[in-house]
Enzyme design. Structure first.
Site, PDB file in Angstrom:
ATOM      1  N   HIS A  25     -55.542 -28.953 -34.852  1.00 16.47           N
ATOM      2  CA  HIS A  25     -54.340 -28.052 -34.799  1.00 16.47           C
ATOM      3  C   HIS A  25     -53.653 -28.357 -35.727  1.00 16.47           C
ATOM      4  O   HIS A  25     -53.514 -29.501 -36.193  1.00 16.47           O
ATOM      5  CB  HIS A  25     -53.724 -28.040 -33.477  1.00 16.47           C
ATOM      6  CG  HIS A  25     -52.615 -27.131 -33.200  1.00 16.47           C
ATOM      7  ND1 HIS A  25     -52.412 -25.865 -33.878  1.00 16.47           N
ATOM      8  CD2 HIS A  25     -51.105 -27.699 -33.145  1.00 16.47           C
ATOM      9  CE1 HIS A  25     -51.172 -25.339 -33.744  1.00 16.47           C
ATOM     10  NE2 HIS A  25     -50.602 -26.325 -33.355  1.00 16.47           N
TER      11      HIS A  25
ATOM     12  N   GLU B 203     -49.243 -16.540 -27.977  1.00 11.74           N
ATOM     13  CA  GLU B 203     -47.822 -16.686 -27.380  1.00 11.74           C
ATOM     14  C   GLU B 203     -46.941 -15.503 -27.752  1.00 11.74           C
ATOM     15  O   GLU B 203     -45.853 -15.699 -27.544  1.00 11.74           O
ATOM     16  CB  GLU B 203     -47.305 -18.286 -27.488  1.00 11.74           C
ATOM     17  CG  GLU B 203     -46.785 -18.560 -28.748  1.00 11.74           C
ATOM     18  CD  GLU B 203     -46.140 -19.853 -28.986  1.00 11.74           C
ATOM     19  OE1 GLU B 203     -46.392 -20.906 -28.484  1.00 11.74           O
ATOM     20  OE2 GLU B 203     -45.050 -19.659 -29.419  1.00 11.74           O
TER      21      GLU B 203
ATOM     22  N   CYS C  37     -49.892 -23.333 -28.223  1.00  9.69           N
ATOM     23  CA  CYS C  37     -50.884 -23.115 -29.384  1.00  9.69           C
ATOM     24  C   CYS C  37     -52.550 -23.183 -29.122  1.00  9.69           C
ATOM     25  O   CYS C  37     -53.285 -23.106 -30.065  1.00  9.69           O
ATOM     26  CB  CYS C  37     -50.727 -24.041 -30.730  1.00  9.69           C
ATOM     27  SG  CYS C  37     -48.933 -23.747 -31.184  1.00  9.69           S
TER      28      CYS C  37
END
Lengths: 350, 128
Positions: free
Chosen positions: A236, A82, A114
């Protein structure tokens, strides 16, 4: 249908760090709140001459070394991030040129907050499996930004991990993949805005946990497996607390998560977060180990993978720098003033 | 100052991939030339990404576009297997740089042309 699995991987973490105390003291915040509440100690900071492209190139070079192939063999190269340096001009063209993959190479830049990195991995995995390419390179990398004083500033960091998929000399097989995605407005950045906005506590239960747990439960149900069937789990990691809490709810003991749990010392590398966690696991994994990886990207969705480590990994683990030593060694600490300069938060008078 | 796109593009094989040329007698030329001393022929040669500092200086007052990096070390690097490059030596306190120090090449952003221009990439070296 051809086999498709990981044949090489590489991780790159910049050397610069800032401690949570340095950020907290600047803004009059309580560092202990972040250290205990979010389990963050310090984070990586990209050098003044580093960005998503340079981090991705280094990770890709390490992946090529482990795969033992030349860049010209890569048929597709995708970078998920990103923080692509250009608004218009692909990260992938510069990366592909730098590793010698041009001109016979398909490339595109991926974005999904993400989880753009695992999107890239899934796409090259699929192309190899379809027989369209011999080797494909999927990268997750970011130099993420947090607004000055915002909670994100304590975690937004930098790093990249690259994975080469192929059908020969596979080191890690892909046993299953699964995606879980909804439209959830937990985190966003509008065009021309420098820093992202987020929904505060809304980023937790309805966003991170719903999708991470949904993807993990979905893939394990399809595969007929439970947490007991895995040696490692990588989630994550936007902070230290979330992945541990997700793992606990899924039945994973802490020790199965800790190897790929880098965030207390690394920060949140956004698209690089779960791919870097996976590379830390692969560095020490043994043949036969089974790994669950679940990414999460705001907006929101999760990609899940079940991997099994194969014998050939023992021949490639030490062919390139490992992840954990890059995190623990040769660190250069910055004070907040230099950090602000490095991240473009203060500018020299021209 | 803005670089013209054609010139930047023309130099990418050297700046991105350290593409040099090696003559029949084993001499390495970087960048490759159109003609070589003594009329020798040369083949493309990809230089190593590791080497050592042959000599260096420390720049305290650089050109304006590099001012945020100052002070920084700039050195001549002898690469393993032949070939030399002039490169910034980064991720290290310039006072810690030594002649003979082992270094490795990394891909870095060399310069940024203001807010609108090209981002120019290439090689720098860091302690190995």
């Amino acid at each position: 249908m051809p086999e498709s699995g990981i044949v090489g991987y590489g991780a790159y973490i910049p050397r610069y760090r800032i401690k949570v105390e340095s950020i907290a003291s600047t803004w009059g915040a309580d560092a202990e709140n972040y250290k205990k509440g979010l389990q963050l100690k310090e984070k990586s900071v990209p050098g003044l001459d580093q960005d998503t492209i340079t981090l991705s190139v280094e990770a890709a070079k390490y992946a090529l070394k482990r795969a033992g192939i030349d860049g010209s063999s890569i048929g597709a190269a995708y970078v998920g991030s990103e923080s692509h340096p250009y608004a218009v001009k692909p990260t992938g063209t510069i990366l592909s040129e730098a590793i010698g993959a041009t001109p016979e190479c398909h490339t595109a830049d991926f974005e999904f907050a993400c989880k753009a990195g695992t999107e890239a991995m899934y796409n090259v995995y699929s192309q190899v499996k379809a027989g369209l390419i011999e080797y494909g390179l999927g990268i997750g990398g970011d130099t993420s930004q947090g607004a000055p004083g915002d909670a994100l500033e304590y975690s937004a960091s930098a790093g990249a991990a690259a994975y080469i998929f192929g059908s020969k000399d596979i080191i890690v097989s892909v046993d299953a993949t699964y995606a879980y995605m909804t439209d959830t407005p937990d985190f966003w950045r509008r065009e021309y805005e420098h820093y992202p906005q987020h929904g505060g506590r809304f980023t937790g239960e309805p966003a991170y946990f719903k999708h991470t747990l949904g993807a993990a439960e979905g893939i394990m149900k399809r595969a007929g497996m439970t947490a007991d069937d895995f040696d490692y789990a990588v989630f994550h990691q936007p902070n230290g607390k979330f992945p541990m809490a997700a793992g606990k709810r899924l039945g994973f003991p802490r020790e199965k998560i800790e190897t790929g749990w880098l965030v207390p010392w690394l920060g949140n590398t956004y698209s690089g977060a779960s791919p870097l966690g996976l590379s830390a696991v692969l560095d020490i994994a043994k043949p036969g180990d089974r790994i669950l990886m679940v990414s999460f990207g705001s907006g929101a969705g999760s990609d899940a993978f079940i991997f099994t480590v194969l014998d050939h990994i023992l021949e490639v683990q030490d062919k390139a720098p490992m992840t954990r030593p890059q995190l623990d060694e040769n660190k250069i600490y910055l004070d907040y003033g230099n950090y602000a300069k490095f991240r473009g938060k203060i500018l020299r008078n021209k | 100052m803005k670089i013209r796109s054609p010139r930047y593009h023309r130099e990418t094989p050297q700046r991105y991939r350290l593409e040099a040329a090696k003559t029949e007698s084993g001499k390495v030329f970087f960048p490759p030339r159109a003609y070589y001393p003594g009329g020798e022929k040369a083949e493309p040669f990809r230089m190593s990404d590791k080497g050592k500092v042959l000599t260096y200086t420390v720049i305290h007052t650089p050109a304006a576009e590099y001012s945020d990096l100052a002070p920084f070390a700039l050195g001549i690097i002898e690469l393993d297997g032949g070939g030399r490059i002039t490169s910034q030596i980064v991720d290290v306190d310039p006072s810690k740089v030594k002649i003979g120090m082992r270094v490795k090449v990394e891909f870095r952003r060399i310069r940024t042309e203001g807010d609108e221009g090209l981002l120019c990439y290439g090689y720098k070296v860091v302690p190995e």
